[in-house]
Write a protein that holds these residues in place. Structure first.
Motif, PDB file in Angstrom:
ATOM      1  N   ASN A 150       7.539   7.637   5.442  1.00  0.00           N
ATOM      2  CA  ASN A 150       8.504   6.671   5.934  1.00  0.00           C
ATOM      3  C   ASN A 150       8.893   5.730   4.787  1.00  0.00           C
ATOM      4  OD1 ASN A 150       9.780   4.411   7.046  1.00  0.00           O
ATOM      5  ND2 ASN A 150       8.737   4.688   9.008  1.00  0.00           N
ATOM      6  N   PRO A 151      10.145   5.769   4.339  1.00  0.00           N
ATOM      7  CA  PRO A 151      10.557   4.927   3.207  1.00  0.00           C
ATOM      8  C   PRO A 151      10.555   3.431   3.519  1.00  0.00           C
ATOM      9  CG  PRO A 151      12.462   6.029   4.141  1.00  0.00           C
ATOM     10  CD  PRO A 151      11.247   6.580   4.853  1.00  0.00           C
ATOM     11  N   GLU A 152      10.518   3.059   4.789  1.00  0.00           N
ATOM     12  CA  GLU A 152      10.505   1.641   5.161  1.00  0.00           C
ATOM     13  C   GLU A 152       9.118   1.021   4.996  1.00  0.00           C
ATOM     14  OE1 GLU A 152      13.295  -0.017   5.841  1.00  0.00           O
ATOM     15  OE2 GLU A 152      14.328   1.871   5.447  1.00  0.00           O
ATOM     16  N   LEU A 153       8.099   1.839   4.933  1.00  0.00           N
ATOM     17  CA  LEU A 153       6.722   1.388   4.710  1.00  0.00           C
ATOM     18  C   LEU A 153       6.280   0.324   5.715  1.00  0.00           C
ATOM     19  CD1 LEU A 153       6.835   1.159   0.821  1.00  0.00           C
ATOM     20  CD2 LEU A 153       5.991   3.050   2.194  1.00  0.00           C
ATOM     21  N   HIS A 154       6.622   0.536   6.966  1.00  0.00           N
ATOM     22  CA  HIS A 154       6.283  -0.436   8.005  1.00  0.00           C
ATOM     23  C   HIS A 154       4.780  -0.726   8.055  1.00  0.00           C
ATOM     24  CE1 HIS A 154      10.311  -0.588   9.579  1.00  0.00           C
ATOM     25  NE2 HIS A 154      10.341   0.728   9.708  1.00  0.00           N
ATOM     26  N   LEU A 155       3.968   0.308   7.973  1.00  0.00           N
ATOM     27  CA  LEU A 155       2.521   0.089   8.070  1.00  0.00           C
ATOM     28  C   LEU A 155       1.983  -0.708   6.880  1.00  0.00           C
ATOM     29  CD1 LEU A 155       1.327   3.509   9.546  1.00  0.00           C
ATOM     30  CD2 LEU A 155       1.658   1.339  10.728  1.00  0.00           C
ATOM     31  N   TRP A 156       2.482  -0.401   5.672  1.00  0.00           N
ATOM     32  CA  TRP A 156       2.047  -1.163   4.496  1.00  0.00           C
ATOM     33  C   TRP A 156       2.481  -2.628   4.604  1.00  0.00           C
ATOM     34  CZ3 TRP A 156      -1.566  -0.302   1.163  1.00  0.00           C
ATOM     35  CH2 TRP A 156      -1.938   1.001   0.856  1.00  0.00           C
ATOM     36  N   LYS A 157       3.717  -2.823   5.021  1.00  0.00           N
ATOM     37  CA  LYS A 157       4.231  -4.190   5.156  1.00  0.00           C
ATOM     38  C   LYS A 157       3.432  -4.972   6.184  1.00  0.00           C
ATOM     39  CE  LYS A 157       8.887  -3.187   3.578  1.00  0.00           C
ATOM     40  NZ  LYS A 157      10.301  -3.017   3.952  1.00  0.00           N
ATOM     41  N   ALA A 158       3.090  -4.315   7.282  1.00  0.00           N
ATOM     42  CA  ALA A 158       2.287  -4.984   8.309  1.00  0.00           C
ATOM     43  C   ALA A 158       0.895  -5.302   7.768  1.00  0.00           C
ATOM     44  CB  ALA A 158       2.199  -4.112   9.554  1.00  0.00           C
ATOM     45  N   LEU A 159       0.313  -4.372   7.050  1.00  0.00           N
ATOM     46  CA  LEU A 159      -1.014  -4.571   6.481  1.00  0.00           C
ATOM     47  C   LEU A 159      -1.024  -5.738   5.498  1.00  0.00           C
ATOM     48  CD1 LEU A 159      -3.949  -3.483   6.156  1.00  0.00           C
ATOM     49  CD2 LEU A 159      -3.076  -2.102   4.269  1.00  0.00           C
ATOM     50  N   LEU A 160       0.023  -5.837   4.707  1.00  0.00           N
ATOM     51  CA  LEU A 160       0.115  -6.882   3.688  1.00  0.00           C
ATOM     52  C   LEU A 160       0.756  -8.170   4.210  1.00  0.00           C
ATOM     53  CD1 LEU A 160       1.222  -4.627   0.701  1.00  0.00           C
ATOM     54  CD2 LEU A 160      -1.063  -5.533   1.158  1.00  0.00           C
TER      55      LEU A 160
END
Length: 176
Positions: A150-160
């Motif tokens: 997923n290019p939006e990186l929702h999970l990474w953004k949420a994690l950070l």
């Protein structure tokens, strides 16, 4: 099948560990007499471990050095070790994969337990695997089944803690 021959193309992908590649090629050499009328063999050594075909006098093969992305479209089957990530590259490309499991090592393959992948550790196993007419189910070989793409990186953004609303507020404040 390839237009220039009626043989299937078996692409052998070498391991970064020389002894694994050597044992895998010995298994292939032991099988070669029984498959030579059905397969043409290309070997792509790992860049750190060149292969000397003189060590395998009963094996008729060609060494290739092109990029894997150029070679996979030409391959009907791939024989690789269970440790290399190239096995996953081939599988995701839709090429049938046969993984050599070294008898002195563990099965590290990310493809362990995946339908359509065969694991072998002897010339008898390899011969049987090459005689199977197995294909990879289309829904399994998709890269999305192995990677988060997923290019939006929702999970990474949420994690950070960097959701889009939070990021927009920071940018707006920096211009004021």
């Amino acid at each position: 099948l390839h237009a220039r021959s009626k043989l299937l193309r078996l692409m052998v992908l070498g391991d970064f560990r020389l002894e694994i590649t050597q044992r895998m090629l010995l298994v292939l050499e032991e099988t070669f007499e029984n498959i030579k009328d059905s397969y043409e063999i290309q070997i792509k050594p790992h860049p750190g471990n060149p292969v000397d075909l003189y060590n395998y006098p009963l094996l008729q093969a060609e060494i290739v050095t092109e990029d894997l992305s150029d070679l996979l479209p030409q391959a009907d089957l791939v024989l690789t070790s269970g440790f290399t990530s190239a096995a996953l590259d081939a599988f995701c490309f839709g090429v049938r994969v046969i993984c050599y499991l070294d008898p002195y090592d563990l099965n590290y393959s990310i493809l362990r337990g995946i339908d359509g992948v065969v694991f072998i550790n002897s010339s008898r196993d390899l011969f049987r695997a090459l005689k199977q007419d197995k294909s990879i189910p289309n829904n399994l070989s998709k890269p999305e089944n192995f990677f988060w793409l997923n290019p939006e990186l929702h999970l990474w953004k949420a994690l950070l803690g960097l959701d889009q609303k939070h990021t927009a507020e920071k940018v707006t404040k920096s211009f004021n």
